[in-house]
Design a protein around this motif. Sequence first.
Motif, PDB file in Angstrom:
ATOM      1  N   ILE A  42      -5.138  -0.073 -21.543  1.00 55.93           N
ATOM      2  CA  ILE A  42      -4.787   1.112 -20.765  1.00 55.93           C
ATOM      3  C   ILE A  42      -3.668   0.759 -19.777  1.00 55.93           C
ATOM      4  CG2 ILE A  42      -7.094   2.144 -20.974  1.00 55.93           C
ATOM      5  CD1 ILE A  42      -7.610   1.264 -18.069  1.00 55.93           C
ATOM      6  N   SER A  43      -3.135   1.779 -19.107  1.00 59.23           N
ATOM      7  CA  SER A  43      -2.099   1.562 -18.100  1.00 59.23           C
ATOM      8  C   SER A  43      -2.719   1.570 -16.705  1.00 59.23           C
ATOM      9  CB  SER A  43      -1.041   2.666 -18.190  1.00 59.23           C
ATOM     10  OG  SER A  43      -1.608   3.901 -17.807  1.00 59.23           O
ATOM     11  N   LYS A  44      -1.956   1.109 -15.733  1.00 60.15           N
ATOM     12  CA  LYS A  44      -2.436   1.074 -14.354  1.00 60.15           C
ATOM     13  C   LYS A  44      -2.776   2.479 -13.856  1.00 60.15           C
ATOM     14  CE  LYS A  44      -1.359  -0.797  -9.799  1.00 60.15           C
ATOM     15  NZ  LYS A  44      -0.406  -1.564  -8.979  1.00 60.15           N
ATOM     16  N   GLU A  45      -2.030   3.457 -14.306  1.00 65.37           N
ATOM     17  CA  GLU A  45      -2.266   4.842 -13.896  1.00 65.37           C
ATOM     18  C   GLU A  45      -3.625   5.365 -14.375  1.00 65.37           C
ATOM     19  OE1 GLU A  45       0.708   3.878 -15.449  1.00 65.37           O
ATOM     20  OE2 GLU A  45       1.644   3.668 -13.469  1.00 65.37           O
ATOM     21  N   GLN A  46      -4.162   4.795 -15.427  1.00 65.99           N
ATOM     22  CA  GLN A  46      -5.445   5.232 -15.974  1.00 65.99           C
ATOM     23  C   GLN A  46      -6.645   4.587 -15.287  1.00 65.99           C
ATOM     24  OE1 GLN A  46      -4.042   4.180 -20.036  1.00 65.99           O
ATOM     25  NE2 GLN A  46      -4.936   6.147 -20.621  1.00 65.99           N
ATOM     26  N   LEU A  47      -6.404   3.654 -14.376  1.00 65.24           N
ATOM     27  CA  LEU A  47      -7.502   2.994 -13.672  1.00 65.24           C
ATOM     28  C   LEU A  47      -8.156   3.945 -12.667  1.00 65.24           C
ATOM     29  CD1 LEU A  47      -5.844  -0.454 -12.863  1.00 65.24           C
ATOM     30  CD2 LEU A  47      -7.741  -0.045 -14.441  1.00 65.24           C
ATOM     31  N   PRO A  48      -9.445   3.769 -12.419  1.00 62.12           N
ATOM     32  CA  PRO A  48     -10.098   4.553 -11.368  1.00 62.12           C
ATOM     33  C   PRO A  48      -9.505   4.190 -10.001  1.00 62.12           C
ATOM     34  CG  PRO A  48     -11.724   3.394 -12.719  1.00 62.12           C
ATOM     35  CD  PRO A  48     -10.378   2.909 -13.123  1.00 62.12           C
ATOM     36  N   GLU A  49      -9.534   5.111  -9.062  1.00 64.33           N
ATOM     37  CA  GLU A  49      -8.955   4.897  -7.742  1.00 64.33           C
ATOM     38  C   GLU A  49      -9.488   3.635  -7.041  1.00 64.33           C
ATOM     39  OE1 GLU A  49      -6.282   6.271  -6.390  1.00 64.33           O
ATOM     40  OE2 GLU A  49      -6.104   7.428  -8.241  1.00 64.33           O
ATOM     41  N   PRO A  50     -10.812   3.347  -7.081  1.00 64.85           N
ATOM     42  CA  PRO A  50     -11.290   2.126  -6.414  1.00 64.85           C
ATOM     43  C   PRO A  50     -10.677   0.836  -6.984  1.00 64.85           C
ATOM     44  CG  PRO A  50     -13.129   3.583  -6.881  1.00 64.85           C
ATOM     45  CD  PRO A  50     -11.932   4.140  -7.584  1.00 64.85           C
ATOM     46  N   VAL A  51     -10.418   0.817  -8.286  1.00 64.39           N
ATOM     47  CA  VAL A  51      -9.811  -0.361  -8.919  1.00 64.39           C
ATOM     48  C   VAL A  51      -8.343  -0.456  -8.510  1.00 64.39           C
ATOM     49  CG1 VAL A  51      -9.278  -1.494 -11.117  1.00 64.39           C
ATOM     50  CG2 VAL A  51     -11.451  -0.277 -10.835  1.00 64.39           C
ATOM     51  N   LYS A  52      -7.650   0.677  -8.466  1.00 68.74           N
ATOM     52  CA  LYS A  52      -6.255   0.684  -8.006  1.00 68.74           C
ATOM     53  C   LYS A  52      -6.170   0.178  -6.567  1.00 68.74           C
ATOM     54  CE  LYS A  52      -4.673   4.662 -10.697  1.00 68.74           C
ATOM     55  NZ  LYS A  52      -4.162   6.036 -10.589  1.00 68.74           N
ATOM     56  N   ALA A  53      -7.126   0.579  -5.743  1.00 68.68           N
ATOM     57  CA  ALA A  53      -7.127   0.156  -4.341  1.00 68.68           C
ATOM     58  C   ALA A  53      -7.262  -1.363  -4.221  1.00 68.68           C
ATOM     59  CB  ALA A  53      -8.260   0.858  -3.584  1.00 68.68           C
ATOM     60  N   VAL A  54      -8.070  -1.976  -5.083  1.00 67.28           N
ATOM     61  CA  VAL A  54      -8.217  -3.436  -5.068  1.00 67.28           C
ATOM     62  C   VAL A  54      -6.884  -4.093  -5.426  1.00 67.28           C
ATOM     63  CG1 VAL A  54      -9.322  -5.403  -6.215  1.00 67.28           C
ATOM     64  CG2 VAL A  54     -10.688  -3.431  -5.529  1.00 67.28           C
ATOM     65  N   LEU A  55      -6.205  -3.578  -6.444  1.00 64.74           N
ATOM     66  CA  LEU A  55      -4.928  -4.161  -6.866  1.00 64.74           C
ATOM     67  C   LEU A  55      -3.840  -3.978  -5.805  1.00 64.74           C
ATOM     68  CD1 LEU A  55      -4.854  -3.160 -10.635  1.00 64.74           C
ATOM     69  CD2 LEU A  55      -5.395  -5.383  -9.643  1.00 64.74           C
ATOM     70  N   ASP A  56      -3.945  -2.921  -4.996  1.00 63.27           N
ATOM     71  CA  ASP A  56      -2.964  -2.670  -3.941  1.00 63.27           C
ATOM     72  C   ASP A  56      -3.272  -3.455  -2.663  1.00 63.27           C
ATOM     73  OD1 ASP A  56      -1.569  -0.940  -5.575  1.00 63.27           O
ATOM     74  OD2 ASP A  56      -2.602   0.850  -4.838  1.00 63.27           O
ATOM     75  N   HIS A  57      -4.397  -4.135  -2.637  1.00 67.96           N
ATOM     76  CA  HIS A  57      -4.813  -4.887  -1.448  1.00 67.96           C
ATOM     77  C   HIS A  57      -3.876  -6.072  -1.191  1.00 67.96           C
ATOM     78  CE1 HIS A  57      -7.356  -7.525   1.060  1.00 67.96           C
ATOM     79  NE2 HIS A  57      -7.844  -6.374   1.506  1.00 67.96           N
ATOM     80  N   GLU A  58      -3.845  -6.506   0.040  1.00 68.79           N
ATOM     81  CA  GLU A  58      -3.037  -7.642   0.505  1.00 68.79           C
ATOM     82  C   GLU A  58      -3.223  -8.889  -0.372  1.00 68.79           C
ATOM     83  OE1 GLU A  58      -0.574  -9.677   3.376  1.00 68.79           O
ATOM     84  OE2 GLU A  58      -1.048  -7.558   3.235  1.00 68.79           O
ATOM     85  N   ALA A  59      -4.437  -9.125  -0.840  1.00 72.92           N
ATOM     86  CA  ALA A  59      -4.734 -10.334  -1.622  1.00 72.92           C
ATOM     87  C   ALA A  59      -3.933 -10.392  -2.927  1.00 72.92           C
ATOM     88  CB  ALA A  59      -6.222 -10.405  -1.929  1.00 72.92           C
ATOM     89  N   TYR A  60      -3.536  -9.257  -3.453  1.00 77.34           N
ATOM     90  CA  TYR A  60      -2.827  -9.222  -4.736  1.00 77.34           C
ATOM     91  C   TYR A  60      -1.369  -8.795  -4.604  1.00 77.34           C
ATOM     92  CZ  TYR A  60      -7.481  -9.723  -6.653  1.00 77.34           C
ATOM     93  OH  TYR A  60      -8.740 -10.189  -6.948  1.00 77.34           O
ATOM     94  N   LYS A  61      -0.830  -8.751  -3.378  1.00 76.68           N
ATOM     95  CA  LYS A  61       0.544  -8.268  -3.206  1.00 76.68           C
ATOM     96  C   LYS A  61       1.578  -9.184  -3.852  1.00 76.68           C
ATOM     97  CE  LYS A  61       1.848 -10.261   1.207  1.00 76.68           C
ATOM     98  NZ  LYS A  61       2.337 -10.015   2.527  1.00 76.68           N
ATOM     99  N   GLU A  62       1.264 -10.470  -3.997  1.00 79.01           N
ATOM    100  CA  GLU A  62       2.187 -11.437  -4.611  1.00 79.01           C
ATOM    101  C   GLU A  62       2.007 -11.525  -6.127  1.00 79.01           C
ATOM    102  OE1 GLU A  62       4.592 -13.186  -2.919  1.00 79.01           O
ATOM    103  OE2 GLU A  62       4.022 -12.050  -1.133  1.00 79.01           O
ATOM    104  N   TRP A  63       1.111 -10.742  -6.676  1.00 80.86           N
ATOM    105  CA  TRP A  63       0.797 -10.817  -8.101  1.00 80.86           C
ATOM    106  C   TRP A  63       1.343  -9.596  -8.835  1.00 80.86           C
ATOM    107  CZ3 TRP A  63      -1.823 -14.950 -10.291  1.00 80.86           C
ATOM    108  CH2 TRP A  63      -2.346 -15.889  -9.396  1.00 80.86           C
ATOM    109  N   THR A  64       1.785  -9.817 -10.069  1.00 75.40           N
ATOM    110  CA  THR A  64       2.251  -8.740 -10.934  1.00 75.40           C
ATOM    111  C   THR A  64       1.163  -8.436 -11.951  1.00 75.40           C
ATOM    112  OG1 THR A  64       4.525  -9.527 -10.715  1.00 75.40           O
ATOM    113  CG2 THR A  64       4.052  -8.057 -12.571  1.00 75.40           C
TER     114      THR A  64
END
Length: 113
Positions: A42-64
């Motif tokens: 699936i694409s990032k847009e298809q993820l549930p909002e809570p999962v998107k929020a985790v990926l947008d967190h500071e801990a993953y800002k340096e990750w693609t």
Amino acid sequence: MKKATFLAAAIALLGFTSIDVNAQAPQAAHQAQQQTDNKEKISKEQLPEPVKAVLDHEAYKEWTVGDIFKVKPVEGAANAKTLYEISLTNKEGQTGTILLDETGKDASTEEQL
């Protein structure tokens, strides 16, 4: 005579071992196929909002974010949840995979697959 007996026992042991390995191979192949059948890219847009929020967190800002898979529960599994397997790469080229449930919680330690 002892050498012949020992040799016969060793050959018999090897024969039993190879039979056991061959008996387990189809089961392992079936499990691998079942896990593949339950995965959907699936694409990032298809993820549930809570999962998107985790990926947008500071801990993953340096990750693609790379490949994302929606992993559906195995039929008949008790209390199974849909999981999201997300591949990540940082600027140094290191890769990793995280496994999150629908609420954005780490699911890598839970046996749900």
